[in-house]
Write an enzyme that holds these catalytic residues in place. Structure first.
Site, PDB file in Angstrom:
ATOM      1  CD  GLU A 160      21.065  42.114  65.240  1.00 20.49           C
ATOM      2  OE1 GLU A 160      21.416  41.859  66.402  1.00 20.49           O
ATOM      3  OE2 GLU A 160      20.054  41.598  64.701  1.00 20.49           O
TER       4      GLU A 160
ATOM      5  CG  ASP B 227      18.514  37.802  66.187  1.00 22.32           C
ATOM      6  OD1 ASP B 227      19.299  38.725  65.875  1.00 22.32           O
ATOM      7  OD2 ASP B 227      17.336  38.010  66.538  1.00 22.32           O
TER       8      ASP B 227
ATOM      9  CG  ASP C 150      17.223  41.341  68.351  1.00 24.08           C
ATOM     10  OD1 ASP C 150      17.935  41.206  67.339  1.00 24.08           O
ATOM     11  OD2 ASP C 150      15.978  41.287  68.306  1.00 24.08           O
ATOM     12  N   GLY C 151      19.159  43.822  67.819  1.00 22.46           N
ATOM     13  CA  GLY C 151      19.064  45.184  67.311  1.00 22.46           C
ATOM     14  C   GLY C 151      18.403  45.206  65.956  1.00 22.46           C
TER      15      GLY C 151
ATOM     16  CG  ASP D 118      12.089  41.558  68.613  1.00 21.55           C
ATOM     17  OD1 ASP D 118      12.646  42.037  67.615  1.00 21.55           O
ATOM     18  OD2 ASP D 118      10.847  41.489  68.726  1.00 21.55           O
TER      19      ASP D 118
ATOM     20  CG  HIS E 295      11.665  37.048  65.190  1.00 22.86           C
ATOM     21  ND1 HIS E 295      11.308  38.048  66.063  1.00 22.86           N
ATOM     22  CD2 HIS E 295      12.525  37.618  64.310  1.00 22.86           C
ATOM     23  CE1 HIS E 295      11.903  39.181  65.713  1.00 22.86           C
ATOM     24  NE2 HIS E 295      12.648  38.938  64.662  1.00 22.86           N
TER      25      HIS E 295
END
Length: 229
Positions: free
Chosen positions: A121, A144, A83-84, A209, A199
């Site tokens: 990302e 994501d 994640d980023g 995250d 999320h």
């Protein structure tokens, strides 16, 4: 960015509500048909346990939601979550990575003083594969970011590079420096990129995250040479 603290296990070795991921993971890892989800409060977790389900409806123009029990680490493969993101986009940014293979688990994170969501990302995937220890087994990487997943799985990035980093609409591809690195890293690997809804209570996505946000808020951040050099 909501931090999930409670994990409801509907199907697992010992169903119930757990307040930490390591204990919850022990109930579902390797358990066929495990069903679980993360929540910000115990009350919400207990409510879900009374009627556990996932919304698997596909919406037009969006990728299908991947339920948490579909993203458990599987035997014989390396499972990577990335994640980023950046604060205010562009702004200070960070990335987070969780890699799991058998009983081995490691986490990686880092941050940059001025960058973008998409660059973080991509950077998360690049760093993950640069530090991949097990290269002779299948790899599944969950992100994501539909930008990243589609770019690899649908072959967009390869076409952009072949066309001199020009897209089909004749506009220049963004972040060619990072896409080039990622394409080089996936070459020769048995790897699949899969999209996972962010999320949404997936513990490993939530952990990435947390790592990314913490790094973005850190001090003495590195310079993103391709963006702010």
């Amino acid at each position: 960015m909501t931090k999930k603290k409670y994990y409801a296990i509907a199907k697992g070795r010992k169903p119930g509500v757990y307040d930490n991921w390591p204990e919850a993971q022990a109930q579902v890892r390797g358990f066929a048909g495990a069903l679980f989800k993360g929540f910000p409060s115990r009350a919400e977790a207990e409510k879900w346990l009374k009627n556990p389900s996932y919304n698997r409806t596909r919406k037009y123009g969006k990728m299908p939601e991947t339920a948490a029990n579909d993203t458990l680490p599987e035997d014989g493969q390396v499972t990577i979550y990335t994640d980023g993101g950046s604060i205010n986009n562009p702004g200070p940014g960070g990335y987070g990575i969780v890699q799991i293979y058998k009983e081995d688990r490691k986490e990686l994170t880092g941050g940059f003083r001025h960058t973008t969501n998409n660059r973080m990302e991509l950077t998360a995937c690049i760093v993950a594969l640069q530090h991949l220890e097990y290269r002779n087994v299948p790899v599944v990487l969950y992100s994501d970011s539909s930008y990243v997943v589609n770019g690899i799985q649908k072959g967009w990035a390869k076409k952009w590079r072949k066309n001199g980093w020009v897209k089909s609409d004749k506009k220049p591809a963004i972040n060619p420096d990072l896409w080039g690195k990622l394409l080089d890293l996936v070459e020769g690997l048995d790897i699949e990129f899969r999209w996972v809804k962010g999320h949404a209570g997936n513990p490993l996505n939530e952990r990435c995250d947390q790592l990314a946000v913490a790094s973005a808020r850190g001090n003495d951040l590195a310079i993103d040479e391709g963006y702010d050099g």
